[in-house]
Design an enzyme around this catalytic site. Structure first.
Site, PDB file in Angstrom:
ATOM      1  CB  CYS A 100      57.192   0.966 -72.733  1.00 47.74           C
ATOM      2  SG  CYS A 100      58.509  -0.719 -72.509  1.00 47.74           S
ATOM      3  CB  CYS A 196      59.796   1.143 -76.034  1.00 44.48           C
ATOM      4  SG  CYS A 196      59.922   0.234 -74.511  1.00 44.48           S
TER       5      CYS A 196
END
Length: 386
Positions: A100, A196
């Site tokens: 991410c 995330c």
């Protein structure tokens, strides 16, 4: 004189809020950017996007900066979540926060920030960037207890050259003090600990929405069946909780741990005792490599390595010439001075020279203390890498 424009990634948390305030105080032209990277319309119980956005707007009003929201949900699902599911389906345990950062926060976000006229971006990560001899280095935060360089090790020179980490030299306790002193509305907000952009929902329930359960036998190293698992994707190496076995299963009274997965036979191997040799590894092979400086350490170099977040750097010897390289791209191997516990395929092996993060790769396999009678698949990945 025109102020330098910096776009700050604001999540609604304390760290990014203090980051924005610090840069405003230093005279930067600050714009806050809130990223929505997950479509949470059906997940109101666990996702906090709406409240996070409210907090961002409140903070922006207080410190006097403009803020906007941008939706990267499509990019996240394509670049991060799809890979996340592929890895779990293959029996590995990925770290989506690493991907991410590389693909969303420091790529899609960075590109958008540049379109807003930014010279640089900033986030609330605990890490440091240092320029030396025309090259950019990624360093650990001064507060090693909060250091997040492990999650940032895939950042390259272009990304680091346009990135600031204002909290890298500030202890977390001081950040909380600043937030309270300036009256931030989110000063007491808890830190996020979920995956995330997916939140803190029960992970097994979440994963089951995307991957089917495939029950199979749960066996000991000697082949004794001691239970049934719900699907290999739902377990990770070294896992203790959620296995469904009591310590008295064979009378030893020691806790059970996940020790291996045999994909071919859909078998989960478990062992008793934290120090069982099947849980210890002296060597690993990693692929999907990324180096901060654009090149690897020299063969035989001594370095420290983390195979999981917040682990102490483990002394090891590095080799970039891992056999099998031609078949699967660049790889490296590490040989540790001391056996490491629960080295997990799919996680990142991140290398350090003191405080300098060199980069790393995704763990493909680890050689453990398993005897020759171990299931073939337990060693096959390492043998293939060799």
């Amino acid at each position: 004189m025109t102020k330098r424009r910096v776009v700050v990634g604001m999540s609604g948390g304390v760290d990014s809020s203090v980051t924005a305030w610090l840069l405003k105080e230093q005279g930067y032209d600050v714009i806050g950017l809130f990223m929505k990277n997950w479509e949470d319309d059906d997940d109101g119980e666990y996702c906090s996007t709406r409240q996070d956005w409210i907090d961002v707007v409140s903070v922006a009003d207080l410190i006097g900066i403009d803020v906007e929201a941008v939706n990267f949900a499509a990019e996240y699902k394509d670049r991060v979540f799809a890979e996340f599911l592929r890895e779990y389906s293959a029996g590995r345990t990925p770290n989506p926060d690493v991907l991410c950062n590389a693909e969303i926060k420091f790529k899609a976000f960075l590109d958008h920030a540049m379109s807003l006229g930014a010279e640089t971006i900033a986030t609330g990560h605990y890490a440091r960037v240092r320029e030396r001899d025309g090259r950019f280095e990624l360093l650990k935060a001064f507060d090693h207890t909060k250091d997040q360089s492990y999650f940032l090790h895939r950042l390259n020179q272009a990304q680091l050259s346009k990135t600031m980490f204002p909290l890298g030299e500030i202890p977390k306790t001081k950040v909380r003090e600043i937030a309270a002193q300036i009256g931030l509305p989110n000063a007491k907000k808890k830190d996020s600990t979920g995956i995330c952009f997916i939140g803190e929902r029960p992970f097994r329930d979440f994963l089951n929405r995307y991957l089917p359960t495939q029950p199979g036998p749960m066996k000991t190293p000697d082949g004794k069946t001691v239970g049934e698992h719900i699907g290999l994707a739902f377990y990770t190496f070294g896992q203790r909780k959620g296995i469904g076995l009591g310590g008295s299963k064979d009378g030893s009274g020691e806790p059970w741990f996940v020790a291996a997965k045999d994909i071919a036979s859909n078998t989960l191997y478990v062992v008793q005792g934290h120090d069982h040799p099947w849980l210890r590894s002296r060597e690993l092979v990693a692929g999907n490599v990324s180096w901060v400086a654009g090149e690897p350490p020299s063969d035989g170099a001594r370095c420290g390595a983390k195979t999981r977040y917040r682990q102490a750097d483990a002394p090891c010897a590095f080799s970039s010439a891992a056999p099998g390289e031609a078949a699967g791209g660049e790889r490296f191997s590490l040989v540790f001075d001391e056996p490491q516990w629960a080295v997990t395929p799919g996680q990142s092996a991140v290398l350090y020279d003191g405080d300098v993060c060199l980069g790393g790769g995704i763990i493909e396999a680890a050689a453990t203390g398993r005897p020759d009678a171990a299931p073939a698949s337990c060693e096959s990945a390492l043998a293939e890498a060799r």
